[in-house]
Design a protein around this motif. Structure first.
Motif, PDB file in Angstrom:
ATOM      1  N   ILE A 192       0.849  -1.206   0.000  1.00  0.00           N
ATOM      2  CA  ILE A 192       0.000   0.000   0.000  1.00  0.00           C
ATOM      3  C   ILE A 192       0.877   1.246   0.000  1.00  0.00           C
ATOM      4  CG2 ILE A 192      -1.691   1.329   1.343  1.00  0.00           C
ATOM      5  CD1 ILE A 192      -2.699  -1.310   2.538  1.00  0.00           C
ATOM      6  N   LYS A 193       0.524   2.194  -0.881  1.00  0.00           N
ATOM      7  CA  LYS A 193       1.185   3.502  -0.880  1.00  0.00           C
ATOM      8  C   LYS A 193       0.129   4.564  -0.628  1.00  0.00           C
ATOM      9  CE  LYS A 193       3.309   6.815  -4.097  1.00  0.00           C
ATOM     10  NZ  LYS A 193       4.381   6.999  -5.069  1.00  0.00           N
ATOM     11  N   LEU A 194       0.413   5.474   0.283  1.00  0.00           N
ATOM     12  CA  LEU A 194      -0.493   6.611   0.508  1.00  0.00           C
ATOM     13  C   LEU A 194       0.142   7.871  -0.045  1.00  0.00           C
ATOM     14  CD1 LEU A 194      -2.942   8.086   1.745  1.00  0.00           C
ATOM     15  CD2 LEU A 194      -1.682   8.195   3.923  1.00  0.00           C
ATOM     16  N   LYS A 195      -0.575   8.546  -0.916  1.00  0.00           N
ATOM     17  CA  LYS A 195      -0.148   9.871  -1.380  1.00  0.00           C
ATOM     18  C   LYS A 195      -0.444  10.863  -0.266  1.00  0.00           C
ATOM     19  CE  LYS A 195       1.454  10.993  -4.331  1.00  0.00           C
ATOM     20  NZ  LYS A 195       2.760  11.373  -4.824  1.00  0.00           N
ATOM     21  N   GLY A 196       0.636  11.352   0.370  1.00  0.00           N
ATOM     22  CA  GLY A 196       0.474  12.269   1.502  1.00  0.00           C
ATOM     23  C   GLY A 196       0.743  13.711   1.098  1.00  0.00           C
ATOM     24  N   ILE A 222       4.489   6.010   2.461  1.00  0.00           N
ATOM     25  CA  ILE A 222       3.794   7.303   2.334  1.00  0.00           C
ATOM     26  C   ILE A 222       4.683   8.237   1.519  1.00  0.00           C
ATOM     27  CG2 ILE A 222       4.640   8.077   4.612  1.00  0.00           C
ATOM     28  CD1 ILE A 222       2.000   9.748   4.788  1.00  0.00           C
ATOM     29  N   ASP A 223       4.050   9.050   0.681  1.00  0.00           N
ATOM     30  CA  ASP A 223       4.785   9.932  -0.237  1.00  0.00           C
ATOM     31  C   ASP A 223       4.183  11.330  -0.209  1.00  0.00           C
ATOM     32  OD1 ASP A 223       6.037  11.214  -2.323  1.00  0.00           O
ATOM     33  OD2 ASP A 223       5.053  10.049  -3.909  1.00  0.00           O
ATOM     34  N   PRO A 224       4.752  12.248   0.627  1.00  0.00           N
ATOM     35  CA  PRO A 224       4.204  13.616   0.654  1.00  0.00           C
ATOM     36  C   PRO A 224       4.785  14.533  -0.418  1.00  0.00           C
ATOM     37  CG  PRO A 224       5.826  13.360   2.385  1.00  0.00           C
ATOM     38  CD  PRO A 224       5.789  12.042   1.639  1.00  0.00           C
ATOM     39  N   ASN A 225       5.548  13.989  -1.364  1.00  0.00           N
ATOM     40  CA  ASN A 225       6.104  14.801  -2.449  1.00  0.00           C
ATOM     41  C   ASN A 225       6.842  16.039  -1.941  1.00  0.00           C
ATOM     42  OD1 ASN A 225       3.565  13.562  -4.389  1.00  0.00           O
ATOM     43  ND2 ASN A 225       5.623  13.664  -5.251  1.00  0.00           N
ATOM     44  N   GLY A 226       7.694  15.828  -0.950  1.00  0.00           N
ATOM     45  CA  GLY A 226       8.578  16.911  -0.494  1.00  0.00           C
ATOM     46  C   GLY A 226       7.885  17.994   0.308  1.00  0.00           C
ATOM     47  N   LEU A 247      10.046   5.430   3.008  1.00  0.00           N
ATOM     48  CA  LEU A 247       9.457   6.763   3.125  1.00  0.00           C
ATOM     49  C   LEU A 247       9.855   7.514   1.861  1.00  0.00           C
ATOM     50  CD1 LEU A 247       8.137   9.119   4.697  1.00  0.00           C
ATOM     51  CD2 LEU A 247      10.278   9.365   5.983  1.00  0.00           C
ATOM     52  N   GLU A 248       8.849   7.931   1.087  1.00  0.00           N
ATOM     53  CA  GLU A 248       9.124   8.472  -0.251  1.00  0.00           C
ATOM     54  C   GLU A 248       9.101  10.003  -0.238  1.00  0.00           C
ATOM     55  OE1 GLU A 248       6.877   6.359  -3.225  1.00  0.00           O
ATOM     56  OE2 GLU A 248       6.866   8.097  -4.564  1.00  0.00           O
ATOM     57  N   ASP A 249      10.197  10.609  -0.666  1.00  0.00           N
ATOM     58  CA  ASP A 249      10.298  12.065  -0.823  1.00  0.00           C
ATOM     59  C   ASP A 249       9.651  12.846   0.324  1.00  0.00           C
ATOM     60  OD1 ASP A 249      11.787  12.391  -3.282  1.00  0.00           O
ATOM     61  OD2 ASP A 249      10.059  11.538  -4.309  1.00  0.00           O
ATOM     62  N   PRO A 250      10.092  12.609   1.571  1.00  0.00           N
ATOM     63  CA  PRO A 250       9.515  13.419   2.653  1.00  0.00           C
ATOM     64  C   PRO A 250       9.842  14.895   2.477  1.00  0.00           C
ATOM     65  CG  PRO A 250      11.400  12.143   3.439  1.00  0.00           C
ATOM     66  CD  PRO A 250      11.086  11.657   2.064  1.00  0.00           C
ATOM     67  N   THR A 270      12.835   7.956  -3.746  1.00  0.00           N
ATOM     68  CA  THR A 270      12.587   9.213  -4.460  1.00  0.00           C
ATOM     69  C   THR A 270      12.151   9.035  -5.904  1.00  0.00           C
ATOM     70  OG1 THR A 270      13.476  11.415  -4.975  1.00  0.00           O
ATOM     71  CG2 THR A 270      14.947   9.553  -5.355  1.00  0.00           C
ATOM     72  N   ASN A 271      11.242   9.923  -6.336  1.00  0.00           N
ATOM     73  CA  ASN A 271      11.058  10.188  -7.759  1.00  0.00           C
ATOM     74  C   ASN A 271      11.108  11.706  -7.963  1.00  0.00           C
ATOM     75  OD1 ASN A 271       7.984   9.608  -6.724  1.00  0.00           O
ATOM     76  ND2 ASN A 271       8.045  11.364  -8.101  1.00  0.00           N
ATOM     77  N   MET A 272      11.769  12.387  -7.004  1.00  0.00           N
ATOM     78  CA  MET A 272      11.856  13.841  -7.104  1.00  0.00           C
ATOM     79  C   MET A 272      13.294  14.379  -7.096  1.00  0.00           C
ATOM     80  SD  MET A 272       8.657  15.058  -4.746  1.00  0.00           S
ATOM     81  CE  MET A 272       8.781  16.795  -5.146  1.00  0.00           C
ATOM     82  N   MET A 321       9.067   1.498  -8.796  1.00  0.00           N
ATOM     83  CA  MET A 321       8.605   2.151 -10.036  1.00  0.00           C
ATOM     84  C   MET A 321       7.498   3.149  -9.754  1.00  0.00           C
ATOM     85  SD  MET A 321       7.168   0.571 -13.613  1.00  0.00           S
ATOM     86  CE  MET A 321       8.565  -0.410 -14.099  1.00  0.00           C
ATOM     87  N   HIS A 322       7.662   4.340 -10.318  1.00  0.00           N
ATOM     88  CA  HIS A 322       6.737   5.459 -10.169  1.00  0.00           C
ATOM     89  C   HIS A 322       5.668   5.413 -11.261  1.00  0.00           C
ATOM     90  CE1 HIS A 322       5.869   9.709 -11.500  1.00  0.00           C
ATOM     91  NE2 HIS A 322       5.658   9.856 -10.213  1.00  0.00           N
ATOM     92  N   SER A 323       4.523   6.035 -10.987  1.00  0.00           N
ATOM     93  CA  SER A 323       3.544   6.174 -12.076  1.00  0.00           C
ATOM     94  C   SER A 323       2.851   7.526 -12.013  1.00  0.00           C
ATOM     95  CB  SER A 323       2.504   5.056 -12.026  1.00  0.00           C
ATOM     96  OG  SER A 323       1.339   5.450 -11.343  1.00  0.00           O
TER      97      SER A 323
HETATM   98 MG   LIG Z   1       6.602   9.872  -5.391  1.00  0.00          MG
END
Ligand SMILES: [Mg+2]
Ligand SMILES: O=C([O-])C(=O)C[C@H](O)[C@@H](O)C(=O)[O-]
Length: 426
Positions: A192-196, A222-226, A247-250, A270-272, A321-323
């Motif tokens: 599970i991934k949560l877009k945060g 969780i991914d709050p996109n920075g 933890l993705e791109d905190p 990261t994807n950022m 992998m990002h989408s």
């Molecule tokens: Mg991301």
């Protein structure tokens, strides 16, 4: 007899399409009622057609067309020559916008984003020419199914002014858990991934802890996109110690991510801050990220994504992998790539559940989710076929929807005029 024939590009078609999207929230705003994509078709003198899919924003479309104009006569086996011609065609173009990622992947390379759908279409034709699936052209599938993750979003009940959509609102932990139950019930995802980055970090930590209770065995991200400062990221990282698989791109930037990585236990993904090859070296030197999310749409196609995979392997980094919102041609390409990438050990992101299954440009049936995974197509090329009626209908939808650039922030501001997405928000 070996098939040694050249397959020279004689025609290139670039068709923008739009498909209905839901009001999914992220840290820069909310998804508009339609998502844009561009479908690339290469036709060869030998009568073969190859498919690619990419972003549909106006600036990107202009660049695709500029690139397309220079490809006549190139053999589809000569992707390096195609890349060279694209670099030449784009030499005067310095634009970074209009790439369909709404300000979230700003450092990726323009020429790589433009090359990607042409490379995928070339591989589709190569596979058709020799009767082998694209995964074989990438070294061969090491798995016959590819795992994807449940990509949860906070969301409004429906687009303002319209009826609620079938998913309804997800604005608190209980509603997010219900969303996860439905999505996992339908698709069988095992991660599970949560877009945060939408609500204050404490509310999002609470949501993750509720998801953990409801799904004790599902790896969580969780991914709050920075959206968080270094201090906030460290605090959240410590609170979620032992709960997240990554933890993705905190926070933004290699330096910021490195400062967080030194203080938290879980891997940072990261994807950022690493979205192009020249960013890998400084990220490795700083030990800023432990997992890179590949994405063939901005890393320059499937072959270059495999180069990224080897780099990750060399430096002991994980690969996921990002989408972005996408259609079936992209899902096929992602699935072939993931199948042929041994060190892609995490379930891949996909926005697939958010799209109406009837809204696609491919003939239905080639790709299906079962147990959270998609079987790798075994037919020649990508293994998907263009549905021309659907393409025409979705192109009409593009013409009439009025959207020409993804603009999550502008759309959100229509309802909250003072909204400021500048990072860090917390
Ligand atoms: Mg991301
Ligand atoms: O992992 C990510 O950063 C994304 O998936 C970026 C996307 O643009 C996502 O935030 C979205 O669709 O709103």
């Amino acid at each position: 007899m070996p098939n040694t024939e050249a397959h020279r590009i004689r025609e290139v078609r670039v068709t923008p399409v739009a498909f209905a999207d839901l009001p999914l929230l992220n840290t820069v705003g909310v998804h508009e009622p339609f998502a844009l994509r561009a479908i690339v078709e290469l036709v060869t003198d030998s009568g073969l057609t190859g498919l690619g899919e990419t972003y549909g924003d106006a600036g990107h479309l202009d660049r695709l067309r500029l690139a397309a104009a220079g490809l006549d006569g190139v053999d589809v086996w000569h992707v390096q020559e195609i890349a060279r011609r694209i670099r030449v065609a784009l030499a005067a173009d310095t634009g970074t916008g209009g790439h369909g990622m709404s300000g979230m992947v700003t450092g990726s390379r323009t020429a790589d984003r433009v090359l990607s759908p042409f490379e995928v279409a070339c591989l589709d034709i190569q596979g058709k020419a020799i009767g082998r699936p694209v995964s074989d052209l990438l070294g061969g599938a090491v798995r016959d199914r590819v795992d994807y993750s449940a990509y949860l979003f906070y969301k409004w009940a429906g687009h303002p002014g319209f009826e609620d959509d079938a998913w309804g609102a997800a604005l608190d932990p209980g509603q997010l858990v219900a969303q996860a139950e439905r999505m996992i019930g339908e698709f069988g995802f095992s991660a599970i991934k949560l877009k945060g980055g939408v609500f204050a970090p404490d509310a999002e930590v609470e949501a993750i802890l509720e998801l953990r209770k409801a799904f004790p065995d599902h790896p969580l991200r969780i991914d709050p996109n920075g959206a968080w400062s270094v201090e906030t990221s460290i605090r959240v990282g410590r609170e979620l110690d032992g709960v997240l698989e990554y933890l993705e791109d905190p926070t933004t930037g290699i330096e910021g991510m490195a400062a967080v990585a030194r203080e938290v236990s879980m891997p940072l993904a990261t994807n950022m801050c690493v979205v192009a090859f020249d960013q890998v070296k400084p990220a490795v030197a700083a030990d800023a990220v432990q997992v890179i999310l590949s994405d063939h749409h901005f890393w320059g196609g499937l072959d270059r994504s495999r180069s990224l995979a080897r780099i990750c392997d060399t430096f002991g980094m994980g690969l996921s992998m990002h989408s972005n919102s996408h259609l079936g041609i992209s899902l096929a390409a992602m699935t072939h790539l993931a199948a042929a990438t041994p060190n892609l050990s995490y379930a891949c992101d996909t926005h697939w559940p958010w799209k109406d299954p009837a809204d696609d440009v491919i003939v239905p049936g080639a790709l299906a989710f079962e147990g959270g995974s998609v079987a790798v197509p075994t037919a020649p090329g990508l293994g998907v076929e263009l549905d021309r009626d659907a393409l025409a209908r979705m192109h009409e939808q593009y013409l009439s929807c009025g959207i020409r650039e993804r603009d999550d922030t502008g759309y959100f501001r229509r309802f909250e005029p003072g909204f400021d997405p500048a990072a860090p928000r917390w």
